[in-house]
Motif scaffolding. Sequence first.
Motif, PDB file in Angstrom:
ATOM      1  N   THR A 534       0.833  -1.207   0.000  1.00 34.67           N
ATOM      2  CA  THR A 534       0.000   0.000   0.000  1.00 34.67           C
ATOM      3  C   THR A 534       0.869   1.259   0.000  1.00 34.67           C
ATOM      4  O   THR A 534       1.812   1.343   0.790  1.00 34.67           O
ATOM      5  CB  THR A 534      -0.894   0.020   1.260  1.00 34.67           C
ATOM      6  N   ILE A 535       0.495   2.172  -0.907  1.00 32.41           N
ATOM      7  CA  ILE A 535       1.167   3.486  -0.872  1.00 32.41           C
ATOM      8  C   ILE A 535       0.110   4.486  -0.433  1.00 32.41           C
ATOM      9  O   ILE A 535      -0.916   4.641  -1.101  1.00 32.41           O
ATOM     10  CB  ILE A 535       1.710   3.881  -2.263  1.00 32.41           C
ATOM     11  N   ARG A 536       0.370   5.117   0.711  1.00 34.62           N
ATOM     12  CA  ARG A 536      -0.643   6.040   1.229  1.00 34.62           C
ATOM     13  C   ARG A 536       0.021   7.390   1.520  1.00 34.62           C
ATOM     14  O   ARG A 536       1.096   7.439   2.115  1.00 34.62           O
ATOM     15  CB  ARG A 536      -1.239   5.459   2.508  1.00 34.62           C
ATOM     16  N   VAL A 537      -0.633   8.447   1.076  1.00 32.49           N
ATOM     17  CA  VAL A 537      -0.076   9.785   1.314  1.00 32.49           C
ATOM     18  C   VAL A 537      -1.139  10.633   2.009  1.00 32.49           C
ATOM     19  O   VAL A 537      -2.299  10.612   1.609  1.00 32.49           O
ATOM     20  CB  VAL A 537       0.353  10.461  -0.011  1.00 32.49           C
ATOM     21  N   ALA A 538      -0.736  11.369   3.047  1.00 34.32           N
ATOM     22  CA  ALA A 538      -1.681  12.239   3.764  1.00 34.32           C
ATOM     23  C   ALA A 538      -0.909  13.341   4.475  1.00 34.32           C
ATOM     24  O   ALA A 538       0.319  13.296   4.544  1.00 34.32           O
ATOM     25  CB  ALA A 538      -2.461  11.418   4.781  1.00 34.32           C
ATOM     26  N   GLN A 539      -1.690  14.295   4.972  1.00 32.66           N
ATOM     27  CA  GLN A 539      -1.052  15.350   5.775  1.00 32.66           C
ATOM     28  C   GLN A 539      -0.392  14.709   7.004  1.00 32.66           C
ATOM     29  O   GLN A 539      -0.983  13.814   7.619  1.00 32.66           O
ATOM     30  CB  GLN A 539      -2.156  16.327   6.217  1.00 32.66           C
ATOM     31  N   ASP A 540       0.810  15.148   7.357  1.00 34.13           N
ATOM     32  CA  ASP A 540       1.492  14.572   8.531  1.00 34.13           C
ATOM     33  C   ASP A 540       0.747  14.969   9.801  1.00 34.13           C
ATOM     34  O   ASP A 540       0.419  16.143   9.988  1.00 34.13           O
ATOM     35  CB  ASP A 540       2.937  15.080   8.577  1.00 34.13           C
ATOM     36  N   ARG A 550       3.701   6.966   2.909  1.00 26.89           N
ATOM     37  CA  ARG A 550       3.933   5.665   3.546  1.00 26.89           C
ATOM     38  C   ARG A 550       3.900   4.544   2.521  1.00 26.89           C
ATOM     39  O   ARG A 550       3.017   4.520   1.659  1.00 26.89           O
ATOM     40  CB  ARG A 550       2.842   5.380   4.589  1.00 26.89           C
ATOM     41  N   VAL A 551       4.867   3.619   2.639  1.00 31.16           N
ATOM     42  CA  VAL A 551       4.885   2.435   1.775  1.00 31.16           C
ATOM     43  C   VAL A 551       4.824   1.230   2.701  1.00 31.16           C
ATOM     44  O   VAL A 551       5.760   0.986   3.467  1.00 31.16           O
ATOM     45  CB  VAL A 551       6.171   2.388   0.914  1.00 31.16           C
ATOM     46  N   LYS A 552       3.687   0.512   2.638  1.00 29.36           N
ATOM     47  CA  LYS A 552       3.487  -0.596   3.585  1.00 29.36           C
ATOM     48  C   LYS A 552       3.432  -1.927   2.842  1.00 29.36           C
ATOM     49  O   LYS A 552       2.845  -2.016   1.765  1.00 29.36           O
ATOM     50  CB  LYS A 552       2.175  -0.357   4.340  1.00 29.36           C
TER      51      LYS A 552
END
Length: 643
Positions: A534-540, A550-552
């Motif tokens: 999973t590649i997930r991007v969001a506000q920190d 994030r790369v999970k």
Amino acid sequence: MFLTVARALWKPLSLLLVGSGLFLAYLLLKPLSPPLFTFGDNLLQGTLEAVGLLFALPILLPAGTREQTEASSSHWWARRISPGSIVPLLLACTLLSYVIGQVIWTINEDVLHLAVLFPTWADAGYLGSYPFVLLAILFLPQQRPLLSSRTRIAFDVMITVTGIVTLGWYFVLGPTILQGTASELGQLVGTAYPVSTMVLIFCLFLLVMRKNVPAMRPVIFPLILAFVVITITDTIYDYQEIHALYTTGSLLDFGWPLGYLLLGLAARALYVVPQEERQVSGQAKESKGTAEQLALWQILLPYAWVPAIGFLLLFIWQHGGDPFLVTGAVIGAVVLLGLLMMRQFVAMRELSTVHQQLRRAEQQKARAYELRLEALQAEQKMSRAFEQERQVNSLKNDFIVNVSHELRTPLTTILGYLELLSEHRGQLDDAVQATFLKQIGEGCQELMILVEGILNATQMSQEVSSPQREVVSVAHAVQEALEACDPRILQDYRLYVDVPEQLTVCADQHYLRQVLHNLLSNAFKYAPTHTGITIRVAQDKASASHVCIRVKDEGPGIPANEIPLLFGKFVRLKRDLSGKVRGTGLGLYICKQLVEAMQGQIWVESSGEAGAGSEFCFTLPSISPHRNQGGEHATTSNIRENA
Ligand code: ADP
């Protein structure tokens, strides 16, 4: 030390107590007829004083003490010449002179039965003892005080002398002079006794006022006691002499033997006090002047003369007296007052000097503390540098071992196929040859990747070139990183991408792509096929001004104890060092360098459980946080399944 002194002094002390006790009993009981009793009294006095003399001589000392004193020098006179050791001999001279006086007195009174016992040669013996005792006290070793302290002490001495002379003048000295004896010699000798008593009081003052080291107490206490006893006895004697009241055989005779026995005991104690303990004061004498640390009562002692002289003046006012005596007493009182005022001024100056000395000492202490701290910090810095060097060396070793292993694997493959080709040249069909050549090509490719990785890492370790600061769309960067991956590998995983389209960061797009590529490659390398990535991007969550990417994966995870080391150079998990998956331990290190160059942070989250996987996360500065926050609503529509 205390035990040695006690062991060496208990015999003389017992002798002193028994001897003076028996003598007191003799005086009280008067067991003999008057002429014999007087003779016995004189004889016993002489004997006890002679015992005191024996105490003061360096004979019959305990073996240990004798050896100690003998060891310090080959010549006995050289040993005794130091200020500390000449004192017992001076005390011995005091006693000897007094014993001679006593012997002559006894002969005059009891053998020759002289009608006039004063002045005689016996007085020469008695009076001769006082200069020696004064010298002994002056020679006692002590600390050299500050100049201002010395001035104050000089004033204290003058005040004391004035006080003694004023009191002595009115009660003893003046009346003696006024009384007038037949001969001039008689008058002179008669005056000398009260003067000697004043010398004793002066010695007593010196003893009380000095700063005594604890080791010298066995010497100082008997000395003080001796002076008190002799002074009281002499004063009463002087008074009785003036009024023709003294007769041999009175209780007063007890004072002299007791006083001189105590003097002998003090001299003996001085032999016994260990040389090095005595030296404490001797060394202090050599050192720079120090402030006198006297007790409050010692400092205030000179003021005790004010009430004493006040009472004298009151007494004179009430009882009157000879104008000659009264004038002397008043002059004495005025001089004393003047001296006291000057002393006050000197004491204030001494106080300010002591204060300055204290401040200087404090400054020196603070400086010494700073120096120590600096030395400590330097030491810590050195040990840190040493530790760093040790780590670098160990890294180098790891690197050589790891790289040789990694290079050998593709090289072995290439060499193997090349040997096969050369051995079976002409025997192999085209298809097999093409397979062999393809394997050789892949081996070379692998070698190229390895060498490039090493070169990249070496470059990174020198310095990461400053990144471009451009507006980069994260969705676009992720897209490019995925397109760079081998599509056949991508097909083996369930890929989830959760990236808001409009999310932008301030970064270098090449660096960002490389970081994403490294993290994705690792996920593909270490996670088993047919698992999710999973590649997930969001506000920190921690910082509104950063975006978190994030790369999970669902691979074997990272053991907790190895997480802190993971982003170091050439670091591979123990599990993988001997595993099938090849690597250089440089990918994550490069990621860290690149992310930090772009003002971000990188870390990994993993429970370490197989299958639970690991999540590599990094942050980058976002361009417009407000817009980005709004963008989070559009996420679900972007999830793309690639299975
Ligand atoms: P390399 O993969 O070339 O060995 P990296 O620096 O990329 O070097 O990774 C360092 C080590 O971290 C790897 O050797 C591996 O042991 C571990 N590692 C990295 N990514 C993962 C992952 N996704 N899952 C499990 N272990 C990983």
